[in-house]
Design an enzyme around this catalytic site. Structure first.
Site: not given
Ligand code: NAP
Length: 247
Positions: A12-13, A15, A89, A141, A154, A156-158, A187
């Protein structure tokens, strides 16, 4: 905290937090395999790393599918002899109140957020066991601790990621492999961009630091855990949340 000579895979790198982690690990000297669902996003991050003078490879794949993960690791290990760092990630968020939660949404979150961690870890520990060293870092998370209305699945997964991390760390510790989780708070990324200004202001008012975190804040923590300096840290959950979970 140099990562010179190390190979890392970040899921998930394309974005957000994953992108920041990939860039940070590359800046610290690692060769970074950049996974995302869309090949366009993975290619763009690889181009950014190359522009910095780093080394990277785009590997788009759906990490919720066992077959795709097998192909992803085959492609990675065909190019690199070893894998030193795995950052699990990738994740999705589909807020739904329980009465409105469909089986499809439930399964998508379980498969993308939790099953993927198992699939990628299982594939990564083979080369890590051979090398007798490795770093596995799972992005959880703070939703795992407190939960939120609409986030039963969500959260439950975390929370599942934390149980997985603790068990896996005990399984592989003797082989020089550490397994830790990082639990971000609020974030600013695409994942949280849909919140209204009112929702954001309410959230920020609960954060002792007084401001939301950035993807870079999470990346700095991951880079430390990935380094040799963190060799004695395993089975832990490190929160990056501006103090939110202490109140
Ligand atoms: P994001 O901006 O929505 O980016 C998610 C990334 O995951 C994207 O690059 C996406 O790919 C990729 N992805 C989604 N489904 C996928 C799949 N089936 N196979 C491969 N890649 C996949 O999310 P983020 O905010 O950066 O979050 C990253 C992690 O941190 C997540 O696990 C999230 O639960 C966790 N988190 C985030 C926050 C927050 O406040 N943002 C807080 C706590 C935890 P594409 O680029 O190709 O779409």
């Amino acid at each position: 905290m140099t990562l010179q000579g190390k190979t890392a895979l970040v899921t998930g790198a394309g974005r957000g937090i994953g992108r920041a982690i990939a860039l940070k690990l590359a800046r610290n000297g690692a060769f970074v395999a950049v996974n995302s669902y869309s090949s366009q996003n993975a290619d763009a991050v690889v181009a950014e790393i190359h522009a910095l003078g780093g080394q990277a490879l785009a590997l788009s794949a759906d990490i919720s599918s066992s077959d795709s993960v097998t192909k992803l690791f085959d492609a990675l290990l065909a190019q690199r002899e070893r894998l030193d760092i795995l950052v699990n990630n990738a994740g999705i968020l589909r807020d739904r109140l329980l009465l409105r939660m469909s089986d499809e949404d439930w399964n998508a979150m379980i498969d993308t957020n939790l099953k993927s961690v198992f699939l990628c870890t299982r594939a990564a520990i083979k080369p890590m066991l051979r090398a007798r060293c490795g770093r596995i870092i799972n992005i959880s998370s703070i939703a795992a601790f407190n939960g939120n209305p609409g986030q039963a699945c969500y959260a439950a997964t975390k929370a599942g990621i934390i149980g997985f991390t603790r068990s896996a760390s005990r399984e592989v510790a003797k082989h020089g492999i550490t397994v830790n989780a990082v639990a971000p708070g609020f974030i600013e990324t695409d994942m949280t961009a849909g919140l209204s200004d009112k929702q954001k202001a309410k959230l920020i008012s609960c954060i002792p630091a007084g401001f939301p975190g950035t993807a870079q804040d999470v990346a700095e923590t991951v880079a430390f855990i990935a380094s040799d300096a963190a060799r004695y840290i395993t089975g832990q959950v490190i929160t990056v949340d501006g103090g939110l979970t202490t109140v």
